[in-house]
Design a protein around this motif. Structure first.
Motif, PDB file in Angstrom:
ATOM      1  N   HIS A   1      10.664 -12.260  -1.325  1.00  0.00           N
ATOM      2  CA  HIS A   1      11.284 -11.298  -1.728  1.00  0.00           C
ATOM      3  C   HIS A   1      10.561  -9.748  -1.410  1.00  0.00           C
ATOM      4  CE1 HIS A   1      14.065 -13.919  -3.558  1.00  0.00           C
ATOM      5  NE2 HIS A   1      12.906 -14.350  -4.470  1.00  0.00           N
ATOM      6  N   ARG A   2       9.432 -10.031  -0.915  1.00  0.00           N
ATOM      7  CA  ARG A   2       8.531  -8.990  -0.496  1.00  0.00           C
ATOM      8  C   ARG A   2       7.487  -9.085   0.530  1.00  0.00           C
ATOM      9  NH1 ARG A   2       3.769  -5.945  -3.126  1.00  0.00           N
ATOM     10  NH2 ARG A   2       3.129  -7.707  -4.010  1.00  0.00           N
ATOM     11  N   PRO A   3       8.134  -9.293   1.645  1.00  0.00           N
ATOM     12  CA  PRO A   3       7.349  -9.360   3.016  1.00  0.00           C
ATOM     13  C   PRO A   3       6.054  -8.103   2.980  1.00  0.00           C
ATOM     14  CG  PRO A   3       9.527  -9.480   3.568  1.00  0.00           C
ATOM     15  CD  PRO A   3       9.511  -8.883   2.031  1.00  0.00           C
ATOM     16  N   THR A   4       5.078  -8.583   3.517  1.00  0.00           N
ATOM     17  CA  THR A   4       4.152  -7.617   3.675  1.00  0.00           C
ATOM     18  C   THR A   4       3.056  -7.806   5.021  1.00  0.00           C
ATOM     19  OG1 THR A   4       3.733  -8.117   1.256  1.00  0.00           O
ATOM     20  CG2 THR A   4       1.986  -6.933   2.209  1.00  0.00           C
ATOM     21  N   LEU A   5       3.114  -6.796   5.426  1.00  0.00           N
ATOM     22  CA  LEU A   5       2.331  -6.682   6.657  1.00  0.00           C
ATOM     23  C   LEU A   5       0.789  -6.377   6.488  1.00  0.00           C
ATOM     24  CD1 LEU A   5       4.838  -4.820   8.868  1.00  0.00           C
ATOM     25  CD2 LEU A   5       4.719  -7.188   8.878  1.00  0.00           C
ATOM     26  N   ARG A   6       0.203  -6.872   7.345  1.00  0.00           N
ATOM     27  CA  ARG A   6      -1.395  -6.566   6.983  1.00  0.00           C
ATOM     28  C   ARG A   6      -1.733  -5.931   8.424  1.00  0.00           C
ATOM     29  NH1 ARG A   6      -5.159 -11.158   6.063  1.00  0.00           N
ATOM     30  NH2 ARG A   6      -3.968 -11.619   4.253  1.00  0.00           N
ATOM     31  N   LEU A   7      -1.998  -4.653   8.495  1.00  0.00           N
ATOM     32  CA  LEU A   7      -2.517  -3.904   9.752  1.00  0.00           C
ATOM     33  C   LEU A   7      -4.064  -4.211  10.215  1.00  0.00           C
ATOM     34  CD1 LEU A   7      -0.687  -0.555   9.202  1.00  0.00           C
ATOM     35  CD2 LEU A   7       0.320  -2.552  10.060  1.00  0.00           C
ATOM     36  N   SER A   8      -4.284  -3.972  11.549  1.00  0.00           N
ATOM     37  CA  SER A   8      -5.755  -4.103  11.860  1.00  0.00           C
ATOM     38  C   SER A   8      -6.267  -2.756  11.394  1.00  0.00           C
ATOM     39  CB  SER A   8      -5.734  -4.198  13.169  1.00  0.00           C
ATOM     40  OG  SER A   8      -4.982  -3.263  14.038  1.00  0.00           O
ATOM     41  N   GLU A   9      -7.797  -2.806  11.654  1.00  0.00           N
ATOM     42  CA  GLU A   9      -8.319  -1.742  11.283  1.00  0.00           C
ATOM     43  C   GLU A   9      -8.062  -0.405  11.975  1.00  0.00           C
ATOM     44  OE1 GLU A   9     -10.710  -1.055   8.922  1.00  0.00           O
ATOM     45  OE2 GLU A   9     -10.416  -2.983   8.176  1.00  0.00           O
ATOM     46  N   ALA A  10      -7.677  -0.590  13.203  1.00  0.00           N
ATOM     47  CA  ALA A  10      -7.410   0.491  13.981  1.00  0.00           C
ATOM     48  C   ALA A  10      -5.820   1.005  13.554  1.00  0.00           C
ATOM     49  CB  ALA A  10      -7.526   0.143  15.491  1.00  0.00           C
ATOM     50  N   ALA A  11      -5.237   0.255  13.398  1.00  0.00           N
ATOM     51  CA  ALA A  11      -3.700   0.505  13.185  1.00  0.00           C
ATOM     52  C   ALA A  11      -3.576   0.967  11.806  1.00  0.00           C
ATOM     53  CB  ALA A  11      -2.958  -0.598  13.189  1.00  0.00           C
ATOM     54  N   MET A  12      -4.709   0.791  10.700  1.00  0.00           N
ATOM     55  CA  MET A  12      -4.602   1.351   9.585  1.00  0.00           C
ATOM     56  C   MET A  12      -5.090   2.742   9.542  1.00  0.00           C
ATOM     57  SD  MET A  12      -3.803  -0.052   6.680  1.00  0.00           S
ATOM     58  CE  MET A  12      -3.923   0.793   5.058  1.00  0.00           C
ATOM     59  N   ALA A  13      -6.125   3.035  10.411  1.00  0.00           N
ATOM     60  CA  ALA A  13      -6.769   4.146  10.594  1.00  0.00           C
ATOM     61  C   ALA A  13      -5.456   5.297  10.985  1.00  0.00           C
ATOM     62  CB  ALA A  13      -7.805   4.426  11.482  1.00  0.00           C
ATOM     63  N   ASP A  14      -4.821   4.811  12.186  1.00  0.00           N
ATOM     64  CA  ASP A  14      -3.482   5.326  12.714  1.00  0.00           C
ATOM     65  C   ASP A  14      -2.793   5.721  11.750  1.00  0.00           C
ATOM     66  OD1 ASP A  14      -4.672   5.805  15.183  1.00  0.00           O
ATOM     67  OD2 ASP A  14      -3.223   4.055  16.269  1.00  0.00           O
ATOM     68  N   MET A  15      -2.344   4.874  10.878  1.00  0.00           N
ATOM     69  CA  MET A  15      -1.369   4.820   9.864  1.00  0.00           C
ATOM     70  C   MET A  15      -1.762   6.055   8.893  1.00  0.00           C
ATOM     71  SD  MET A  15       1.263   3.044   8.663  1.00  0.00           S
ATOM     72  CE  MET A  15       2.165   2.926   7.316  1.00  0.00           C
ATOM     73  N   ARG A  16      -3.132   6.149   8.366  1.00  0.00           N
ATOM     74  CA  ARG A  16      -3.603   7.159   7.556  1.00  0.00           C
ATOM     75  C   ARG A  16      -3.260   8.611   8.082  1.00  0.00           C
ATOM     76  NH1 ARG A  16      -7.943   3.708   6.304  1.00  0.00           N
ATOM     77  NH2 ARG A  16      -7.272   2.310   4.152  1.00  0.00           N
ATOM     78  N   ARG A  17      -3.813   8.360   9.455  1.00  0.00           N
ATOM     79  CA  ARG A  17      -3.658   9.761  10.098  1.00  0.00           C
ATOM     80  C   ARG A  17      -2.412  10.319  10.056  1.00  0.00           C
ATOM     81  NH1 ARG A  17      -2.865  11.301  15.235  1.00  0.00           N
ATOM     82  NH2 ARG A  17      -2.664   9.062  15.842  1.00  0.00           N
ATOM     83  N   ILE A  18      -1.424   9.506  10.512  1.00  0.00           N
ATOM     84  CA  ILE A  18       0.060   9.770  10.525  1.00  0.00           C
ATOM     85  C   ILE A  18       0.542  10.306   9.335  1.00  0.00           C
ATOM     86  CG2 ILE A  18       2.197   9.031  11.147  1.00  0.00           C
ATOM     87  CD1 ILE A  18       0.903   7.209  13.350  1.00  0.00           C
ATOM     88  N   LYS A  19       0.144   9.539   8.317  1.00  0.00           N
ATOM     89  CA  LYS A  19       0.533   9.866   7.180  1.00  0.00           C
ATOM     90  C   LYS A  19       0.025  11.386   6.560  1.00  0.00           C
ATOM     91  CE  LYS A  19       1.926   5.889   4.439  1.00  0.00           C
ATOM     92  NZ  LYS A  19       1.477   5.051   3.549  1.00  0.00           N
ATOM     93  N   GLY A  20      -1.318  11.608   6.943  1.00  0.00           N
ATOM     94  CA  GLY A  20      -1.844  12.852   6.797  1.00  0.00           C
ATOM     95  C   GLY A  20      -1.134  14.095   7.559  1.00  0.00           C
ATOM     96  N   LEU A  21      -0.820  13.676   8.793  1.00  0.00           N
ATOM     97  CA  LEU A  21      -0.199  14.619   9.356  1.00  0.00           C
ATOM     98  C   LEU A  21       1.094  15.124   8.621  1.00  0.00           C
ATOM     99  CD1 LEU A  21      -0.377  13.815  13.313  1.00  0.00           C
ATOM    100  CD2 LEU A  21      -1.435  15.757  12.062  1.00  0.00           C
ATOM    101  N   ASP A  22       1.893  14.026   8.311  1.00  0.00           N
ATOM    102  CA  ASP A  22       2.894  14.241   7.454  1.00  0.00           C
ATOM    103  C   ASP A  22       2.748  15.274   6.310  1.00  0.00           C
ATOM    104  OD1 ASP A  22       4.328  12.968   9.384  1.00  0.00           O
ATOM    105  OD2 ASP A  22       4.537  11.213   8.286  1.00  0.00           O
ATOM    106  N   THR A  23       1.802  14.802   5.700  1.00  0.00           N
ATOM    107  CA  THR A  23       1.670  15.549   4.231  1.00  0.00           C
ATOM    108  C   THR A  23       0.812  16.728   4.677  1.00  0.00           C
ATOM    109  OG1 THR A  23      -0.224  14.124   3.840  1.00  0.00           O
ATOM    110  CG2 THR A  23       1.643  13.534   2.925  1.00  0.00           C
ATOM    111  N   GLY A  24       0.264  16.910   5.734  1.00  0.00           N
ATOM    112  CA  GLY A  24      -0.617  18.151   6.113  1.00  0.00           C
ATOM    113  C   GLY A  24      -2.026  18.039   5.355  1.00  0.00           C
ATOM    114  N   ASP A  25      -2.468  16.813   5.274  1.00  0.00           N
ATOM    115  CA  ASP A  25      -3.638  16.629   4.528  1.00  0.00           C
ATOM    116  C   ASP A  25      -4.712  15.995   5.648  1.00  0.00           C
ATOM    117  OD1 ASP A  25      -5.735  16.503   2.698  1.00  0.00           O
ATOM    118  OD2 ASP A  25      -4.715  14.376   1.967  1.00  0.00           O
ATOM    119  N   ALA A  26      -4.490  16.558   6.996  1.00  0.00           N
ATOM    120  CA  ALA A  26      -4.983  15.726   8.065  1.00  0.00           C
ATOM    121  C   ALA A  26      -6.548  16.426   7.943  1.00  0.00           C
ATOM    122  CB  ALA A  26      -4.501  15.791   9.346  1.00  0.00           C
ATOM    123  N   LYS A  27      -7.483  15.535   8.387  1.00  0.00           N
ATOM    124  CA  LYS A  27      -8.952  16.166   8.616  1.00  0.00           C
ATOM    125  C   LYS A  27      -8.999  17.173   9.563  1.00  0.00           C
ATOM    126  CE  LYS A  27     -11.146  12.296   6.606  1.00  0.00           C
ATOM    127  NZ  LYS A  27     -11.957  11.199   7.280  1.00  0.00           N
TER     128      LYS A  27
END
Lengths: 339, 444
Positions: A313-339
């Motif tokens: 009922h809850r499929p989960t994806l595990r991302l690679s390290e790089a993808a995870m970093a990308d993901m965080r970065r993109i989320k930061g962009l969205d929220t304006g919290d980027a470094k």
């Protein structure tokens, strides 16, 4: 007053049955009829032995004869004499005869001879073994397993044991044995069809669709056509694995194999160290879901290390390290919290 | 008396055992022949449905499966004279009958005519215990019959209750269950010489057979030769055997008198043998072939070759006319019948309502005997042949087998005799107490 059957020596019959003539001549000369005293005297004078006076036979049975007669009429005695005594006698004679060892031996030998002579008749001779439905390697295996020195008598063949031996071979699914006419021992084999390669504790093995071992495999490259499974307990869930593999045809090119995890569930291993973690129950359905996801959003083509379907009922994806970093970065962009 | 009672009861038990087993032998020990029949009882059960006399008068319950006769040896006047000879004759007969029946018989019911039977009429009277006559009362009244001193060396052969009277009603055949106070009974008792019975029992015992019953030949031949109304209304059966002529008088289906004239067919044969000076066997043959008692003119011309083997031509070629033979036979037959007449008169036969006389037995087959007997014994004379019973061979259906057949009927349904009732209770206590004490001693 007349007895039912007059006694044989009854004087009445003797008197009435007195011959009136027609006596044999010789007897006439020897003992002339007439006064018995005269005839006795004549016989003496002629130097003949005095004529034997017929002994009066007593019609009455003697006491012993009477008792024997009554005994014989006793039903139990009669049955005993008719059946019991012959049986007892036969038993006694046979047991006395066989009490001696050499008699027993010679009797057994005679039986064995007869048996031998029957068994060695050409009608019962088996000269070849014909194996049908087996690959050449399996045929070789069977011939090695069942050693019979032909020609032999069909009485000497222990077919059930041979059948057991043949069925004991891994590659044999079903076997039957017949002695056919003209001395052929026919072996009908149904071979197990290899369905999967298992990397198990004893190395590589080929299993059939039911998970039964077919043969050992030297190298994976010998059977590139078969999919690979690994892990302990994989042989018990081969059917499930085959179902999952059938569903996974869209990613067949990327598929490395299936791994049994903790003897309870399957992981589908793709290249790039991607894994699809399937649940214990409903692995095929989960796999279909993943395929649908892949078709719709190309999930597997992205930088994902694992698709975790253990909770369906809850499929989960595990991302690679790089993808995870990308993901965080993109989320930061969205929220304006980027470094 | 009690001793006899015990032996007769033992015989009764033996008879019951024999009937249960299903096979019993009949032995008629006569002077001229010994007959042995083997009976098989099987259909007894289905006859019990009938009330009273069944369709075959009870004879369908048994079947003759073996029959044999042999010339009797060692018997004179119906009494055993030479034990060994008689024993062998009995053995012969029994063995061949067994052979025909293909079974072994262990129980035998025998009859004989000798032993000078004497008849006694007994009566007794008792007061009933309750209102209803019970079996005990019958036993008591039978025991109360005053037994006359019948002499030493005599044995009671039959003791049959003939008539019961309750208060003022007489002619009851079975008083049990009837209501009354004073029960009286008449009993007919027949005694014979002890030695005769003992000899016979010994002979039978020597043949490994058990005696299951004894009967007087006079009684049993009357059972088979007389029809029901003759037995009911009164009649006499005269069984003319080889050595003796038995007389029995029946009334209301009970024998009330029996006697024996110690003369029979053998005496006629003896007369012929003496008169014509020929051997007894030849005399017997001439008697059976040419004998008669009424001579006609034709008989003077019918010559009989006597034969002989003396070697003397004249003696061996003698012939006698049939008239001569009849002249020898008739006086002896007349003498026998006169003697019978005297016995019947002594018994009071003329007082019976019907005075039918039935002649049977081997010697009754003399041609013309009927006419001669009618002159001496009275007008109502007939020659009787025994009743037909199932399985009897043709050769054994003649008048000579009247007593053998009668014994079959006697075996199938015997009359109640005194010893069939329990010993009355008032005579028991001493013995039963002793028995109880013995039982206690042996068990505690």
């Amino acid at each position: 007053m007349q007895p039912l059957r007059p006694p044989l020596h009854s004087p009445a019959t003797a008197a009435s049955g007195r011959p009136t003539g027609g006596k044999p001549k010789a007897q006439m000369r020897a003992v002339p009829a007439g006064n018995p005293r005269v005839s006795a005297a004549v016989a003496r004078a002629k130097g003949l032995k005095p004529a034997e006076t017929p002994v009066k036979r007593d019609p009455a049975p003697s006491r012993a004869a009477y008792r024997m007669n009554r005994l014989w009429l006793t039903p139990t005695f009669r049955i005993a004499m008719r059946f019991g005594l012959p049986a007892l006698l036969t038993f006694g004679v046979v047991s006395i005869y066989f009490a001696q060892g050499n008699h027993r031996e010679s009797f057994m030998n005679a039986i064995a001879d007869v048996r031998q002579s029957i068994e060695s008749r050409p009608e019962f001779r088996v000269s070849t073994m014909l194996i049908e439905g087996a690959s050449p390697e399996l045929e070789q295996d069977i011939r090695e397993a069942v050693v019979v020195d032909f020609p032999t008598s069909s009485f000497d063949l222990d077919l059930p044991a041979m059948l057991e031996q043949i069925r004991g071979l891994d590659a044999v699914a079903e076997a039957s044995l017949q002695i056919r006419s003209s001395g052929v021992l026919g072996v009908d084999i149904t071979e197990r069809q290899p369905a999967i390669v298992w990397r198990g504790p004893q190395g590589l093995e080929v299993l059939d669709a039911l998970g039964h071992r077919v043969a050992a495999l030297g190298a994976r490259g010998d059977r590139p056509d078969l999919p690979l499974v690994a892990g302990q307990g994989a042989q018990d869930a081969v059917q499930e694995a085959l179902e999952v593999l059938a569903i996974a045809t869209p990613v067949a090119g990327r598929l490395r194999g299936l791994e049994r995890m903790g003897e309870r569930r399957w992981d589908v291993v793709l290249d790039r160290d991607q894994r699809i973690l399937l649940p214990e129950e409903g692995a095929a359905a989960a796999m279909e879901q993943v395929m649908a996801l892949d078709r719709a959003q190309d999930v597997l083509g992205r930088d994902v290390t694992a698709v975790d379907m253990r909770n369906i009922h809850r499929p989960t994806l595990r991302l690679s390290e790089a993808a995870m970093a990308d993901m965080r970065r993109i989320k930061g962009l969205d929220t304006g919290d980027a470094k | 008396m009690t001793d006899l009672y015990a032996t007769q009861r033992a015989m009764r038990n033996m008879r019951r055992a024999a009937l249960q087993r299903g096979v019993v032998a009949i032995l008629d020990v006569g002077t001229s022949k010994i007959a042995c029949l083997v009976l098989r009882f099987d259909g007894g059960a289905r006859l019990e449905d009938y009330d009273g006399v069944g369709p075959m008068a009870g004879q369908s319950s048994f079947r003759v499966i073996g029959a044999a006769t042999t010339r009797s040896r060692g018997v004179r006047f119906g009494e055993i004279e030479a034990m060994g000879e008689t024993e062998r004759a009995i053995r012969t007969a029994v063995q061949s009958a067994q052979k025909m029946a293909n079974t072994r018989v262990d129980h035998v019911i025998a009859c004989f005519s000798g032993g000078q039977p004497r008849s006694y009429g007994l009566d007794g009277e008792v007061d009933c215990d309750g209102n209803v006559v019970s079996e005990q009362d019958v036993a008591r009244v039978l025991a109360a019959c005053e037994v006359p001193p019948y002499g030493d060396y005599r044995e009671v052969l039959h003791a049959q209750p003939v008539n019961f009277a309750l208060d003022n009603r007489s002619g009851l055949s079975d008083p049990r269950g009837q209501i009354g106070h004073k029960l009286a009974c008449d009993m007919h008792m027949l005694t014979v010489d002890t030695a005769t019975i003992q000899n016979l029992l010994y002979c039978i015992k020597r043949c490994d057979l058990e005696v299951a019953g004894l009967a007087s030949a006079a009684y049993v031949s009357a059972i088979s030769a007389m029809v029901e109304d003759e037995q009911e209304l009164g009649g006499a059966c005269i069984d003319m055997g080889g050595g003796s002529t038995d007389i029995s008088i029946f009334m209301k289906k009970h024998m009330i008198y029996a006697d024996t004239v110690r003369m029979g067919g053998d005496h006629v044969t003896g007369d012929i043998s003496m008169g014509l000076q020929i051997p007894a066997a030849t005399a017997e043959r001439i008697k059976t072939f040419y004998g008669g008692v009424v001579a006609t003119g034709m008989d003077d011309r019918e010559m009989i070759e006597v034969g002989g083997d003396s070697g003397d031509w004249d003696k061996d070629r003698r012939t006698v006319s049939r008239a001569e033979l009849i002249g020898i036979m008739r006086p002896r037959v007349e003498e026998i019948l006169e003697d019978v007449r005297a016995r019947l008169d002594a018994a009071g036969f003329e007082h019976l309502p019907s005075q039918q006389i039935v002649l049977t037995g081997g010697a009754s087959q003399i041609p013309g005997l009927e006419g001669l007997a009618a002159k001496i014994l009275g007008q109502q004379v007939r020659i009787g042949r025994p009743l037909r019973v199932q399985g009897l061979p043709q050769a054994a259906t003649g008048a000579a087998f009247a007593s053998a057949v009668g014994l079959c009927l006697f075996a199938a349904n015997p009359q109640d005799e005194w010893w069939d009732f329990e010993i009355p209770a008032d005579r028991m206590p001493a013995r039963s107490l002793k028995r109880a004490v013995r039982w206690f001693k042996s068990n505690w």
